[in-house]
Design a protein around this motif. Structure first.
Motif, PDB file in Angstrom:
ATOM      1  N   ILE A  71       5.093  10.964 -11.680  1.00  0.00           N
ATOM      2  CA  ILE A  71       4.057   9.936 -11.854  1.00  0.00           C
ATOM      3  C   ILE A  71       2.789  10.402 -11.156  1.00  0.00           C
ATOM      4  CG2 ILE A  71       3.464   7.517 -11.558  1.00  0.00           C
ATOM      5  CD1 ILE A  71       6.445   6.934 -11.234  1.00  0.00           C
ATOM      6  N   GLN A  72       1.690  10.401 -11.909  1.00  0.00           N
ATOM      7  CA  GLN A  72       0.381  10.720 -11.353  1.00  0.00           C
ATOM      8  C   GLN A  72      -0.545   9.528 -11.552  1.00  0.00           C
ATOM      9  OE1 GLN A  72      -1.178  14.451 -12.889  1.00  0.00           O
ATOM     10  NE2 GLN A  72       0.904  15.244 -13.165  1.00  0.00           N
ATOM     11  N   ARG A  73      -1.429   9.300 -10.595  1.00  0.00           N
ATOM     12  CA  ARG A  73      -2.399   8.208 -10.697  1.00  0.00           C
ATOM     13  C   ARG A  73      -3.805   8.776 -10.582  1.00  0.00           C
ATOM     14  NH1 ARG A  73      -2.522   4.011  -5.919  1.00  0.00           N
ATOM     15  NH2 ARG A  73      -4.000   5.556  -5.095  1.00  0.00           N
ATOM     16  N   PHE A  74      -4.690   8.347 -11.474  1.00  0.00           N
ATOM     17  CA  PHE A  74      -6.083   8.785 -11.469  1.00  0.00           C
ATOM     18  C   PHE A  74      -6.966   7.553 -11.253  1.00  0.00           C
ATOM     19  CE2 PHE A  74      -3.657  11.731 -13.978  1.00  0.00           C
ATOM     20  CZ  PHE A  74      -4.122  12.983 -13.600  1.00  0.00           C
ATOM     21  N   ASP A  79     -14.968  -0.670  -7.733  1.00  0.00           N
ATOM     22  CA  ASP A  79     -15.938  -1.761  -7.658  1.00  0.00           C
ATOM     23  C   ASP A  79     -16.920  -1.710  -8.818  1.00  0.00           C
ATOM     24  OD1 ASP A  79     -14.795  -2.689  -5.280  1.00  0.00           O
ATOM     25  OD2 ASP A  79     -16.014  -1.295  -4.085  1.00  0.00           O
ATOM     26  N   GLY A  80     -16.393  -1.383  -9.985  1.00  0.00           N
ATOM     27  CA  GLY A  80     -17.202  -1.375 -11.194  1.00  0.00           C
ATOM     28  C   GLY A  80     -17.989  -0.121 -11.430  1.00  0.00           C
ATOM     29  N   LYS A  81     -17.889   0.874 -10.533  1.00  0.00           N
ATOM     30  CA  LYS A  81     -18.641   2.116 -10.697  1.00  0.00           C
ATOM     31  C   LYS A  81     -17.682   3.241 -11.071  1.00  0.00           C
ATOM     32  CE  LYS A  81     -22.268   0.822  -7.425  1.00  0.00           C
ATOM     33  NZ  LYS A  81     -22.997   1.198  -6.169  1.00  0.00           N
ATOM     34  N   LEU A  82     -18.146   4.080 -11.966  1.00  0.00           N
ATOM     35  CA  LEU A  82     -17.324   5.176 -12.464  1.00  0.00           C
ATOM     36  C   LEU A  82     -17.091   6.208 -11.372  1.00  0.00           C
ATOM     37  CD1 LEU A  82     -15.983   6.311 -15.083  1.00  0.00           C
ATOM     38  CD2 LEU A  82     -18.098   7.614 -15.440  1.00  0.00           C
ATOM     39  N   VAL A  83     -15.859   6.654 -11.216  1.00  0.00           N
ATOM     40  CA  VAL A  83     -15.514   7.730 -10.287  1.00  0.00           C
ATOM     41  C   VAL A  83     -15.439   9.030 -11.069  1.00  0.00           C
ATOM     42  CG1 VAL A  83     -13.782   8.627  -8.697  1.00  0.00           C
ATOM     43  CG2 VAL A  83     -14.235   6.154  -8.800  1.00  0.00           C
ATOM     44  N   SER A  84     -16.344   9.966 -10.793  1.00  0.00           N
ATOM     45  CA  SER A  84     -16.386  11.220 -11.540  1.00  0.00           C
ATOM     46  C   SER A  84     -16.475  12.388 -10.561  1.00  0.00           C
ATOM     47  CB  SER A  84     -17.601  11.241 -12.467  1.00  0.00           C
ATOM     48  OG  SER A  84     -17.642  12.450 -13.201  1.00  0.00           O
ATOM     49  N   GLU A 182      -9.767   0.836 -10.574  1.00  0.00           N
ATOM     50  CA  GLU A 182      -9.132   0.915 -11.898  1.00  0.00           C
ATOM     51  C   GLU A 182      -8.440   2.271 -11.997  1.00  0.00           C
ATOM     52  OE1 GLU A 182     -10.180   0.278 -16.662  1.00  0.00           O
ATOM     53  OE2 GLU A 182     -11.789   0.381 -15.151  1.00  0.00           O
ATOM     54  N   TYR A 183      -7.192   2.243 -12.501  1.00  0.00           N
ATOM     55  CA  TYR A 183      -6.374   3.451 -12.493  1.00  0.00           C
ATOM     56  C   TYR A 183      -5.892   3.810 -13.896  1.00  0.00           C
ATOM     57  CZ  TYR A 183      -5.962   1.952  -7.596  1.00  0.00           C
ATOM     58  OH  TYR A 183      -6.220   1.549  -6.329  1.00  0.00           O
ATOM     59  N   VAL A 184      -5.615   5.128 -14.046  1.00  0.00           N
ATOM     60  CA  VAL A 184      -4.861   5.637 -15.184  1.00  0.00           C
ATOM     61  C   VAL A 184      -3.573   6.225 -14.626  1.00  0.00           C
ATOM     62  CG1 VAL A 184      -4.727   7.312 -17.060  1.00  0.00           C
ATOM     63  CG2 VAL A 184      -6.876   6.123 -16.610  1.00  0.00           C
ATOM     64  N   TYR A 185      -2.435   5.702 -15.083  1.00  0.00           N
ATOM     65  CA  TYR A 185      -1.140   6.229 -14.684  1.00  0.00           C
ATOM     66  C   TYR A 185      -0.618   7.138 -15.798  1.00  0.00           C
ATOM     67  CZ  TYR A 185      -0.940   2.844 -10.853  1.00  0.00           C
ATOM     68  OH  TYR A 185      -1.194   2.127  -9.716  1.00  0.00           O
ATOM     69  N   VAL A 204      -3.870   2.351 -18.685  1.00  0.00           N
ATOM     70  CA  VAL A 204      -5.022   2.023 -17.842  1.00  0.00           C
ATOM     71  C   VAL A 204      -4.845   0.596 -17.356  1.00  0.00           C
ATOM     72  CG1 VAL A 204      -7.525   1.796 -17.731  1.00  0.00           C
ATOM     73  CG2 VAL A 204      -6.491   3.548 -19.189  1.00  0.00           C
ATOM     74  N   ILE A 205      -5.081   0.351 -16.055  1.00  0.00           N
ATOM     75  CA  ILE A 205      -4.927  -0.996 -15.492  1.00  0.00           C
ATOM     76  C   ILE A 205      -5.838  -1.144 -14.290  1.00  0.00           C
ATOM     77  CG2 ILE A 205      -2.950  -0.340 -14.045  1.00  0.00           C
ATOM     78  CD1 ILE A 205      -1.811  -3.158 -14.626  1.00  0.00           C
ATOM     79  N   LYS A 206      -6.370  -2.370 -14.086  1.00  0.00           N
ATOM     80  CA  LYS A 206      -7.222  -2.671 -12.943  1.00  0.00           C
ATOM     81  C   LYS A 206      -6.408  -3.370 -11.864  1.00  0.00           C
ATOM     82  CE  LYS A 206     -11.614  -3.160 -15.417  1.00  0.00           C
ATOM     83  NZ  LYS A 206     -12.748  -4.065 -15.723  1.00  0.00           N
ATOM     84  N   SER A 207      -6.711  -3.066 -10.634  1.00  0.00           N
ATOM     85  CA  SER A 207      -6.015  -3.694  -9.507  1.00  0.00           C
ATOM     86  C   SER A 207      -6.708  -5.012  -9.174  1.00  0.00           C
ATOM     87  CB  SER A 207      -6.015  -2.758  -8.297  1.00  0.00           C
ATOM     88  OG  SER A 207      -7.351  -2.410  -7.942  1.00  0.00           O
ATOM     89  N   GLN A 208      -6.451  -6.022  -9.968  1.00  0.00           N
ATOM     90  CA  GLN A 208      -7.052  -7.323  -9.775  1.00  0.00           C
ATOM     91  C   GLN A 208      -5.970  -8.386  -9.943  1.00  0.00           C
ATOM     92  OE1 GLN A 208     -10.003  -7.382 -12.842  1.00  0.00           O
ATOM     93  NE2 GLN A 208      -8.546  -7.901 -14.456  1.00  0.00           N
TER      94      GLN A 208
END
Length: 702
Positions: A71-74, A79-84, A182-185, A204-208
């Motif tokens: 299992i990998q998590r990305f 907080d609504g901003k893209l992580v790149s 927000e994560y991609v598993y 894809v799922i948000k931690s909310q």
């Protein structure tokens, strides 16, 4: 202990599951012909994210149990901003595999679904009763079925117990999530690719904070005799709920589950038309109110909010059925209908209704209501030519029992008059429009249309049933040998009495078929011009044959009409220029000015001989029998000669082109010769202007 516990669960408490899995399985175990892959779902639960996955094929499940899952998590936004670029985290340092047998005993002893999962993973045998077969081949088949059954039961049981799913390496809890991210598993198997390639799964799922599970909707209760049919919407939440629990109450407050096992939609297939689930609850008595509600179960074992409560009570089924005994036609034009019905069943009904239709199959309309339960006859005045009647008993619980139909026919043997004023037209598409004067009889049912192809042949009916309008459209084949078509009309009344035939009309089909093409049969090119001969079109309505010519070197000028004739078959074109290529085509045109397809064109190059008849000089043929050849010689040609054509023939046979050589040559050897044979050689020079010399001939015996 685990195996025995599971066998007891499967055989005694999950019988419906056995039958179900012999047919199909929804959710994760739906398989296609595509490559094996991982299917993943996820749900936020407080400060953690729950993951559920499963391979799509039994073989990939078996191998994954051995090699494990990674299992990998990305993290893709915060907080609504893209992580790149996305932040990668490996949640499983080593591939996770199902826990060992000893870890299952406690959970399996307290939960049937955990026991099923343990049996699927570790049981020595896993056969669905009724599926065993005998024989060597059957054993192979049963073994394959056993693998599929293990897989299907395992995935189903994992849906019903998330703790067991985690132990079976089909579930995972991520407790390291951060609110607002927000994560991609990504779930992959550790199976070596050379052994089996399995496509990874991702989600894809948000931690909310998650929304609560919705309540099932549109629960309906349909009562019957000591049973209640319960149905609710399945399609709306099929991606959310795996199974359902149906609950019943006798007072509307205290609800109990109907059965220990959850309900599964047995008809859930990709192309299934039904989008509702159904359940039949058996009652011990009628006329007692029961209350029902339904809850959905998610693949993580969560129960939803209950649906709205509905109520119903069993109703006694109406068993007595009326039966029409006889009918009597009265002089007033009415009919008296009489029927029978059980006297002791009168207290079960509100009364009777009389139904009428012109056809046995209906539709029937109610023509008399409110007939008393003690009634056994009634009159009906508005009779048609054909009448079908039924009697319906109306139960107190809105149930109905309808009798078989009875046919009542009035007496009428007078046919209608033959239709008059029949006319018709045919358009170029073959659409026939017929019109005639409408009959005035009151009991007219309609008209039958008849058609024939010959004046003296018997016409055939083209309408399947009588038509009720005095206009009819038909379609005929325009491109056929018959130039005419014939029609007649017959009137039919409601007693199916038929009139005499109308007057027969003859309609001429429009001429839309062009004539057949003429064909060139011969041509000859000489100094006088081009002689052409053709075979005329075989069509009988041809008026002209038209000969056209085109200058191939000037195609923009199109085709030029050379000659038009009614019966001629030859023509000599002497208006052409030397060294020019021409194409000829001939057409046929009929009386309707329809033109045929052109004949196969003839293409020629017209070249007149040069005035210098001595362009070829010194042409000789010498037999060299010692070296088995014939030497051909001539004087060197002028510079304007570009090529030389030499034809060869055995005497009294047709010459053929033997050699085509450069104009600079002045000799040639022929080694394809035989003794005691007379050969004839023809030599012709071609100039750069396109003209040619007079052909020189030499004859020699070898």
């Amino acid at each position: 202990m685990i195996i025995e516990k599971t066998r007891h669960t499967i055989l005694q408490k999950c019988l419906w599951v056995l039958v179900y899995f012999a047919v199909s399985f929804q959710g994760f175990s739906q398989r296609t012909t595509e490559d094996p892959s991982i299917r993943v779902i996820a749900r936020v639960q407080g400060s953690k994210i729950l993951l559920r996955w499963a391979p799509t094929t039994p073989s990939s499940w078996l191998k994954s149990n051995k090699y494990g899952y990674q299992i990998q998590r990305f993290t893709i936004s915060r907080d609504g901003k893209l992580v790149s670029p996305p932040e990668k985290k490996v949640l499983t340092t080593t591939p996770i595999v199902p826990m060992g047998l000893e870890r299952w005993e406690y959970i399996a002893s307290g939960d049937d679904y955990a026991a099923i999962l343990a049996q699927a993973l570790f049981g020595e045998g896993f056969e669905v009763e009724g599926m065993e077969e005998e024989g060597a081949l059957a054993q192979i088949v049963n073994k394959s079925r056993e693998v599929e059954q293990r897989f299907s039961f395992a995935v189903f049981a994992a849906d019903m117990n998330f703790e067991a799913a985690k132990m079976a390496a089909l579930g995972y809890e991520d407790t390291t999530i951060v609110p607002g991210e927000e994560y991609v598993y990504k779930i992959t198997t550790a199976i070596p690719e050379e052994l089996l390639k399995v496509i990874p799964g991702s989600i894809v799922i948000k931690s909310q904070q998650p929304e609560p599970l919705p309540a099932p909707i549109d629960l309906i209760a349909v009562p019957d005799d000591k049973i209640v049919l319960l149905t609710w919407d399945y399609g709306m939440f099929k991606s959310i709920f795996t199974t359902y629990y149906l609950e019943r109450s006798e007072n509307g407050n205290d609800f109990k589950k109907l059965g220990d096992l959850p309900l599964v939609n047995l008809n859930d297939k990709p192309d299934a038309a039904k989008q509702r689930m159904q359940y039949i609850d058996t009652l011990s008595q009628n006329n007692k109110e029961y209350y029902y509600r339904v809850k959905g179960i998610s693949p993580f074992g969560e129960e939803s909010l209950p649906s709205k409560v509905v109520s119903a009570k069993g109703i006694k089924k109406l068993t007595a059925t009326p039966h029409i005994l006889k009918y009597t036609l009265e002089d007033s034009g009415a009919v008296l209908i009489e029927w029978e019905f059980l006297k002791e069943a009168e207290n079960e009904i509100l009364g009777f209704e009389l139904n009428w239709s012109m056809q046995k199959k209906g539709p029937y309309i109610v023509v008399s209501k409110g007939l008393l339960p003690s009634s056994r006859k009634t009159r009906y005045q508005k009779l048609a030519a054909s009448n079908y009647f039924t009697i319906t008993a109306i139960g107190k619980n809105n149930q109905k029992k309808e009798s078989l139909s009875a046919f009542v026919q009035t007496i009428d043997e007078t046919p209608p008059a033959a239709p008059l004023g029949l006319t018709g037209t045919i358009d170029t598409l073959g659409i026939v429009t017929l019109k005639w004067d409408a009959n005035t009889e009151k009991d007219m049912l309609g008209y039958r249309v008849f058609r024939g192809n010959l004046a003296k042949e018997e016409v055939s009916q083209v309408t399947i049933s009588p038509i009720n309008k005095n206009v009819f459209r038909d379609t005929v084949q325009i491109k056929s040998l018959n130039k005419n078509v014939f029609y007649q009309i017959v009137a039919v009344d409601k007693r199916f009495n038929m009139s005499e035939y109308s007057e027969k009309i003859e309609l001429k089909k429009p001429d839309v078929v062009p004539p057949s093409s003429p064909t060139f049969s011969n041509y000859n090119v000489s100094d006088e011009g081009v002689f052409l001969e053709w075979i005329m079109s075989t069509s009988t309505d041809v008026k002209y044959h038209q000969l056209y010519r085109q200058n191939v070197q000037e195609p923009d000028k199109g085709w030029h009409l050379l000659f038009e004739t009614e019966a001629g078959t030859t023509f000599t074109d002497n208006t052409i220029e030397s060294n020019t290529k021409y194409r000829y085509a001939i057409f046929a045109e009929d009386n309707s000015k329809l033109r045929s397809e052109p004949s196969t064109p003839i293409t020629i190059v017209y070249k007149k001989a040069t005035p210098d008849e001595n362009l070829v000089k010194g042409f000789t043929a010498i037999a060299d029998r010692e070296h088995q050849k014939i030497d051909l010689n001539w004087r060197k040609m002028p510079s304007e000669v570009t090529e030389i054509l030499i034809y060869k023939a055995i005497k009294e046979e047709k010459p053929v082109l033997w050699k085509q050589i450069s104009g600079s040559m002045d000799s040639l050897e022929d080694r394809s010769v035989s003794p005691n044979t007379i050969y004839v050689y023809y030599l012709q020079a071609m100039t750069d202007s396109g003209s040619h010399s007079v052909i020189q001939t030499k004859e020699i015996e070898f």
